[in-house]
Design an enzyme around this catalytic site. Structure first.
Site, PDB file in Angstrom:
ATOM      1  N   GLY A 166       0.813  -1.211   0.000  1.00 31.77           N
ATOM      2  CA  GLY A 166       0.000   0.000   0.000  1.00 31.77           C
ATOM      3  C   GLY A 166       0.848   1.264   0.000  1.00 31.77           C
ATOM      4  O   GLY A 166       0.536   2.239  -0.689  1.00 31.77           O
ATOM      5  N   GLN A 205      -7.823  -0.064   3.257  1.00 34.63           N
ATOM      6  CA  GLN A 205      -8.684  -0.621   4.313  1.00 34.63           C
ATOM      7  C   GLN A 205     -10.105  -0.852   3.838  1.00 34.63           C
ATOM      8  O   GLN A 205     -10.975  -1.225   4.627  1.00 34.63           O
ATOM      9  CB  GLN A 205      -8.685   0.297   5.543  1.00 34.63           C
ATOM     10  CG  GLN A 205      -7.346   0.381   6.239  1.00 34.63           C
ATOM     11  CD  GLN A 205      -6.939  -0.902   6.957  1.00 34.63           C
ATOM     12  OE1 GLN A 205      -7.733  -1.841   7.113  1.00 34.63           O
ATOM     13  NE2 GLN A 205      -5.700  -0.961   7.410  1.00 34.63           N
ATOM     14  N   CYS A 213       4.407   6.440  19.138  1.00 34.04           N
ATOM     15  CA  CYS A 213       5.427   6.861  20.090  1.00 34.04           C
ATOM     16  C   CYS A 213       6.374   7.790  19.362  1.00 34.04           C
ATOM     17  O   CYS A 213       6.998   7.401  18.385  1.00 34.04           O
ATOM     18  CB  CYS A 213       6.173   5.636  20.602  1.00 34.04           C
ATOM     19  SG  CYS A 213       7.086   6.002  22.081  1.00 34.04           S
TER      20      CYS A 213
HETATM   21  C1  LIG Z   1      -5.075   3.103   4.921  1.00 36.78           C
HETATM   22  C2  LIG Z   1      -3.713   2.496   4.728  1.00 36.78           C
HETATM   23  N1  LIG Z   1      -2.961   2.912   3.705  1.00 36.78           N
HETATM   24  C3  LIG Z   1      -1.744   2.403   3.476  1.00 36.78           C
HETATM   25  C4  LIG Z   1      -1.209   1.436   4.283  1.00 36.78           C
HETATM   26  C5  LIG Z   1       0.161   0.902   3.995  1.00 36.78           C
HETATM   27  O1  LIG Z   1       0.088  -0.369   3.406  1.00 36.78           O
HETATM   28  P1  LIG Z   1       1.368  -1.349   3.435  1.00 36.78           P
HETATM   29  O2  LIG Z   1       1.480  -1.841   4.829  1.00 36.78           O
HETATM   30  O3  LIG Z   1       1.014  -2.435   2.468  1.00 36.78           O
HETATM   31  O4  LIG Z   1       2.525  -0.553   2.982  1.00 36.78           O
HETATM   32  C6  LIG Z   1      -1.954   0.983   5.381  1.00 36.78           C
HETATM   33  C7  LIG Z   1      -1.383  -0.015   6.319  1.00 36.78           C
HETATM   34  O5  LIG Z   1      -1.650   0.040   7.513  1.00 36.78           O
HETATM   35  C8  LIG Z   1      -3.242   1.513   5.598  1.00 36.78           C
HETATM   36  O6  LIG Z   1      -4.006   1.116   6.621  1.00 36.78           O
END
Ligand SMILES: Cc1ncc(COP(=O)(O)O)c(C=O)c1O
Length: 388
Positions: A71, A175, A322
């Site tokens: 992502g 998501q 954090c």
């Molecule tokens: C809304 C959203 N965008 C992007 C990402 C990033 O995805 P990745 O972990 O595959 O890099 C996440 C991961 O938590 C996410 O929840």
């Protein structure tokens, strides 16, 4: 010890069917998908089948799918692939750090970024997006579903605004994929990101939908993989896994199977609110994906609750980060107007395909008692209780 996992927005287990689909591509089918011999043709065909499956999930053409490492890369490719110096970008205050920190980086090198705020439910007002448009606005990037609250954004309306203004629209659907139906055409977006490990495929694979005719500058320079949009030898087993997960997700959505997830999520939420005083759901009155519930427990620290529940076998999370040794409250919850103490007292429960109603009952045996114990120890809780 019994362990129950309610942190599926962080990552999901790879489904057995997905693992089985991937397995041969680690061993007997090992070819480089760019090779023209038999071994390469075999893996090329598997990559193209996966592309079709992902395209079917997102309502687009296979040629409009670019496989990425996840992502984060998909979000970065969408943003940095599109904009040029002098362009203005519109985003929101509740984005994932993959988008938020891309925006901060752009600002640090002198580019203009507008952050749209959200209402108390965690929803962006499309009228604010329209008002933020400038003559040099090149891109609107607003997520489809928030990772902390599960709140869905009005992406169809934002897509219309973008189209009217002739501005590109990217949505981070990491998501949302597999949780709600996605139709890239209906949304009218030009770019849309997904991630394998949020939908029961492995970590380290994702995809970006790139509408036909959208000119992207690649992030990496190398071979002409992925029609020159993403250089680097394809991660064939992971891509095959993403394809299989996309097929399973589509079937589940078509059959309405997510209503079970919604039912058990709702039961968890309602029982917590009923059994534990001074609690509430963050984003309660907004449309949400069926698996996520973000709940505040006044008078306690979310981190302490998370650790106490983990010791009893229940994995959940907080959106807190954090930074420089201090626990910062979630940027999403504070953007929704929660006071910092309430944001810090919040816990995210996120369910997955593998979770059962029996697991929800297990969680319900733990949560009220753990919260009561922490509140007994809390120097601030009595004051909160008086205020209620
Ligand atoms: C809304 C959203 N965008 C992007 C990402 C990033 O995805 P990745 O972990 O595959 O890099 C996440 C991961 O938590 C996410 O929840």
């Amino acid at each position: 010890m019994r362990r129950v996992y309610f942190d599926n927005n962080a990552t999901t287990p790879v489904l057995p069917e997905v693992f089985e689909a991937m397995r041969p591509y680690f061993s007997e089918h090992f070819g480089n998908a760019s090779s023209i011999h038999h071994h390469g043709q075999e893996t090329r065909a598997a990559v193209e089948r996966a592309r079709e499956s992902v395209a079917a999930l997102l309502g687009c053409k296979p040629a409009e799918i670019v496989f990425t490492s996840g992502g984060t890369e998909a979000d970065n490719l969408a943003i940095f692939g599109l904009i040029k110096p002098g362009d203005h970008v519109i985003t929101s205050t509740i984005e994932h750090h993959a988008v938020l920190n891309s925006g901060k980086h752009l600002q640090s090198v002198g580019w203009e970024v507008t952050y749209i705020s959200v209402d108390g439910r965690g929803v962006v007002d499309p009228a604010d997006v329209r008002r933020a448009l400038r003559p040099n606005t090149k891109l609107i990037t607003i997520m489809m579903a928030n990772n902390e609250t599960g709140v869905l954004q009005p992406v169809d309306e934002i897509g219309n605004i973008a189209a009217e203004a002739d501005v590109y629209f990217h949505t981070d659907a990491v998501q949302a994929a597999g949780k709600v139906p996605i139709d890239a055409k209906r949304i009218g977006c030009d770019l849309l990101s997904i991630s394998g490990h949020k939908m029961h495929a492995p970590q380290g694979v994702g995809a970006l939908f790139v509408r036909k005719g959208t000119n992207l500058t690649p992030l990496f320079w190398g071979g002409s993989h992925e029609r020159s949009r993403r250089a680097g030898t394809e991660n064939v087993p992971a891509i095959v896994g993403l394809g299989r997960a996309a097929e399973i997700a589509k079937t589940s959505l078509d059959r309405g199977e997510l209503s079970h997830t919604a039912e058990i999520r709702d039961r968890l939420e309602q029982e917590i609110l009923k059994q534990v005083e001074a609690t509430g759901v963050n984003g309660a009155n907004a449309p949400r994906v069926p698996n996520t519930s973000n709940i505040y427990f006044d008078g306690i620290e979310g981190e302490a609750l998370q650790i106490a529940l983990d010791l009893k076998g229940l994995a959940v999370s907080t959106g807190a980060a954090c930074s420089s040794g201090a626990i910062e409250p979630s940027h999403v919850l504070t953007a929704m107007g929660l006071p910092p103490e309430r944001a810090r007292s919040s816990i995210r429960f996120s369910l997955g395909k593998q979770n059962t109603s029996e697991e929800v009952e297990f969680a319900l045996t733990l949560i009220p008692q753990v919260v009561a114990r922490l509140r007994d120890l809390s120097p601030v809780y009595n004051k909160v209780a008086v205020n209620h």
